[in-house]
Write a protein that holds these residues in place. Structure first.
Motif, PDB file in Angstrom:
ATOM      1  N   THR A   1       0.824  -1.214   0.000  1.00  0.00           N
ATOM      2  CA  THR A   1       0.000   0.000   0.000  1.00  0.00           C
ATOM      3  C   THR A   1       0.858   1.264   0.000  1.00  0.00           C
ATOM      4  O   THR A   1       0.554   2.237  -0.691  1.00  0.00           O
ATOM      5  CB  THR A   1      -0.948   0.026   1.209  1.00  0.00           C
ATOM      6  OG1 THR A   1      -0.181  -0.061   2.424  1.00  0.00           O
ATOM      7  CG2 THR A   1      -1.924  -1.135   1.159  1.00  0.00           C
TER       8      THR A   1
ATOM      9  N   SER B   1      -4.354   2.035  -3.901  1.00  0.00           N
ATOM     10  CA  SER B   1      -3.505   1.188  -3.054  1.00  0.00           C
ATOM     11  C   SER B   1      -4.248  -0.017  -2.492  1.00  0.00           C
ATOM     12  O   SER B   1      -3.648  -1.070  -2.257  1.00  0.00           O
ATOM     13  CB  SER B   1      -2.919   2.012  -1.905  1.00  0.00           C
ATOM     14  OG  SER B   1      -3.915   2.373  -0.952  1.00  0.00           O
ATOM     15  N   VAL B   2      -5.560   0.118  -2.285  1.00  0.00           N
ATOM     16  CA  VAL B   2      -6.310  -0.976  -1.657  1.00  0.00           C
ATOM     17  C   VAL B   2      -6.512  -2.161  -2.608  1.00  0.00           C
ATOM     18  O   VAL B   2      -6.203  -3.304  -2.246  1.00  0.00           O
ATOM     19  CB  VAL B   2      -7.652  -0.460  -1.095  1.00  0.00           C
ATOM     20  CG1 VAL B   2      -8.449  -1.608  -0.476  1.00  0.00           C
ATOM     21  CG2 VAL B   2      -7.399   0.617  -0.050  1.00  0.00           C
TER      22      VAL B   2
ATOM     23  N   ALA C   1      -3.326  -4.038  -2.931  1.00  0.00           N
ATOM     24  CA  ALA C   1      -3.076  -4.972  -1.832  1.00  0.00           C
ATOM     25  C   ALA C   1      -3.892  -6.246  -2.016  1.00  0.00           C
ATOM     26  O   ALA C   1      -3.415  -7.349  -1.715  1.00  0.00           O
ATOM     27  CB  ALA C   1      -3.420  -4.314  -0.501  1.00  0.00           C
TER      28      ALA C   1
ATOM     29  N   GLY D   1     -11.628   0.720  -1.136  1.00  0.00           N
ATOM     30  CA  GLY D   1     -10.683   1.768  -1.507  1.00  0.00           C
ATOM     31  C   GLY D   1     -11.308   3.146  -1.527  1.00  0.00           C
ATOM     32  O   GLY D   1     -10.622   4.151  -1.251  1.00  0.00           O
TER      33      GLY D   1
ATOM     34  N   GLU E   1     -11.181   4.241   1.999  1.00  0.00           N
ATOM     35  CA  GLU E   1      -9.782   4.550   2.311  1.00  0.00           C
ATOM     36  C   GLU E   1      -9.389   5.905   1.739  1.00  0.00           C
ATOM     37  O   GLU E   1      -8.728   6.717   2.401  1.00  0.00           O
ATOM     38  CB  GLU E   1      -8.874   3.465   1.726  1.00  0.00           C
ATOM     39  CG  GLU E   1      -7.398   3.709   1.908  1.00  0.00           C
ATOM     40  CD  GLU E   1      -6.773   2.863   2.992  1.00  0.00           C
ATOM     41  OE1 GLU E   1      -5.611   3.133   3.351  1.00  0.00           O
ATOM     42  OE2 GLU E   1      -7.434   1.939   3.481  1.00  0.00           O
TER      43      GLU E   1
END
Length: 345
Positions: free
Chosen positions: A117, A150-151, A154, A187, A190
Motif C-alpha cells: 500500500t 492502493s487498496v 493490496a 478503496g 480509504e
C-alpha cells in the motif's frame, strides 16, 4: 485485510517474512532521512491514528465491511520509508496484543498491508503531484487517488500470494475477482479518510505533511520597488510553527483516543472484505486459531469487563496508548541514530 494463520502455507509465509524483514531494514535506513524535526514527532502519532481508524469498519456492500489500511496516509504524511514502519508497528501491536492477524502470517500482512500500500500509493501520489498544479487542492486529490488505488493493489498481492501458497484448492480467478471487486469499494472509503486527514493537516500546518513539502508560499517583501523572499523566520508558517506543533499533536492524539475509545463502538460488525471472501470462497477451511487467542485484549475487548461498550472502548484506548508509545520509541531511536551519524560524519 489481516490474514490469519493457516491461509498461506509455511514456505510462502517464511518467504514473505524475509521480504518484510528486508523492507523494514531498508525503511529504518531510509527513515533516517525522512525523520527531521517536523516528521519525527508526528510519526508515532500517525501510527496511533491508523490503529484507531482501523477499528472503524464501515459498510461497503451487503454483509461486508472495510477498514483503513493506512499505507497511503502514512506515506503522504511522514514519508514512504517511515510509512512502512508506521503500518508495521500497528500490525505488530494488533497481532501480539489483540490477536488480529496471524503471527505466522505477520510477514504476509506486512508485505501486503504495509509495503504494497505504501509503495503503490506514494508512487501514484508523486506521479500526480508532478503533473498537477502545486496547490492544496492538488495534494488532496492526489492523496485520494493514491489511497483509492492502493487498496485493490493490496488485494491483488494477496491473490498472488494465495496462488503461490494457498492452503485450499480454490479457483484463483474467483479469488481475484472477489478480492479486487470488494476492495475497490473499500478503496473509496480509504481514499475519503486519507484525503480528509491530509487536507485537515495541510489546512493547519502544510509543512508537517511530507508529501506537501514546499507547498507553503514564502512571504514576499517589497524592497526598493522589487519583491524579494522574506527571511524564513518571517514566513507565516515559521512564525506559528512553535506554537501550533504541540497543538496539532495533542489534537491528533485526542482524536485517536475518541475514535478508538468511543466511535469504534458504532463501527460495522460485518466481516471485512478478506473475511467475507474467505468465507464465501472457502479460503478459510484451514484457518488456525490465533496463538494469542487467550490474550486479555483479544478481539479488541478487555477480559472480564462484561459491558461491551466499556470493554471495547478500554481496549481501543489501550491500543492507541501502546501504539503511540511504541511508535514514538522506534522513531525517536531512528532519529537519534541519524543525529549520531551526522555528528560522526
Amino acid at each position: 485485510m489481516h490474514v490469519p494463520d493457516g491461509f498461506i502455507d509455511a514456505p510462502v509465509s517464511a518467504a514473505t517474512g524475509v521480504v518484510a524483514a528486508a523492507a523494514i531494514a531498508v525503511s529504518l535506513r531510509g527513515a533516517r532521512r525522512e525523520l527531521d524535526e517536523r516528521t519525527a514527532p508526528l510519526a508515532g502519532l500517525v501510527a496511533a491514528f491508523i490503529f484507531a481508524v482501523q477499528m472503524l469498519n464501515f459498510p461497503v456492500a451487503a454483509g461486508t465491511s472495510g477498514h483503513l489500511l493506512g499505507g497511503a496516509l502514512a506515506a503522504i504524511l511522514v514519508g514512504p520509508y517511515t510509512g512502512v514502519l508506521c503500518v508495521s508497528v500497528v500490525l505488530l501491536m494488533q497481532g501480539i496484543l489483540f490477536a488480529d492477524g496471524g503471527l505466522t502470517a505477520l510477514g504476509v500482512n506486512i508485505t501486503d498491508m504495509a509495503i504494497t500500500t505504501t509503495v503503490v500509493a506514494y508512487a501514484v501520489f508523486r506521479g500526480l503531484v508532478k503533473i498537477l498544479p502545486r496547490s492544496r487542492r492538488s495534494i488532496t486529490f492526489a492523496s485520494f487517488t493514491a489511497a483509492l488505488l492502493s487498496v485493490p493493489a493490496a488485494a491483488l498481492v494477496f491473490t498472488l500470494l494465495y496462488a503461490l501458497g494457498g492452503t485450499t484448492d480454490v479457483s484463483i480467478g474467483k479469488v481475484a475477482t472477489a478480492m479486487i471487486g470488494v476492495h475497490v469499494l473499500i478503496g473509496v472509503g480509504e481514499a475519503a479518510i486519507t484525503a480528509l486527514t491530509v487536507g485537515a493537516v495541510i489546512a493547519v500546518r502544510p509543512d508537517l505533511v511530507y508529501g506537501a513539502r514546499g507547498l507553503e508560499q514564502r512571504l514576499k517583501l517589497r524592497v526598493n520597488g522589487e519583491l524579494v523572499d522574506a527571511a524564513p523566520q518571517l514566513s507565516p508558517v515559521a512564525a506559528t510553527a512553535r506554537t501550533s506543533h504541540r497543538k496539532v499533536w495533542i489534537t491528533g492524539l485526542v482524536a485517536s483516543l475518541l475514535l478508538a475509545g468511543f466511535v469504534s463502538f458504532y463501527a460495522s460488525s460485518n466481516p471485512d472484505g478478506l473475511e467475507k471472501v474467505a468465507a464465501d470462497q472457502g479460503i478459510d477451511q484451514k484457518a488456525k486459531e490465533h496463538a494469542n487467542a487467550d490474550s486479555p485484549l483479544a478481539d479488541y475487548g478487555v477480559r472480564d469487563v462484561e459491558d461491551a461498550r466499556l470493554s471495547g472502548g478500554l481496549a481501543g484506548v489501550i491500543g492507541v496508548g501502546v501504539t503511540v508509545v511504541a511508535g514514538t520509541g522506534v522513531f525517536w531511536a531512528v532519529r537519534k541514530r541519524r543525529n549520531t551519524s551526522s555528528q560522526a560524519a
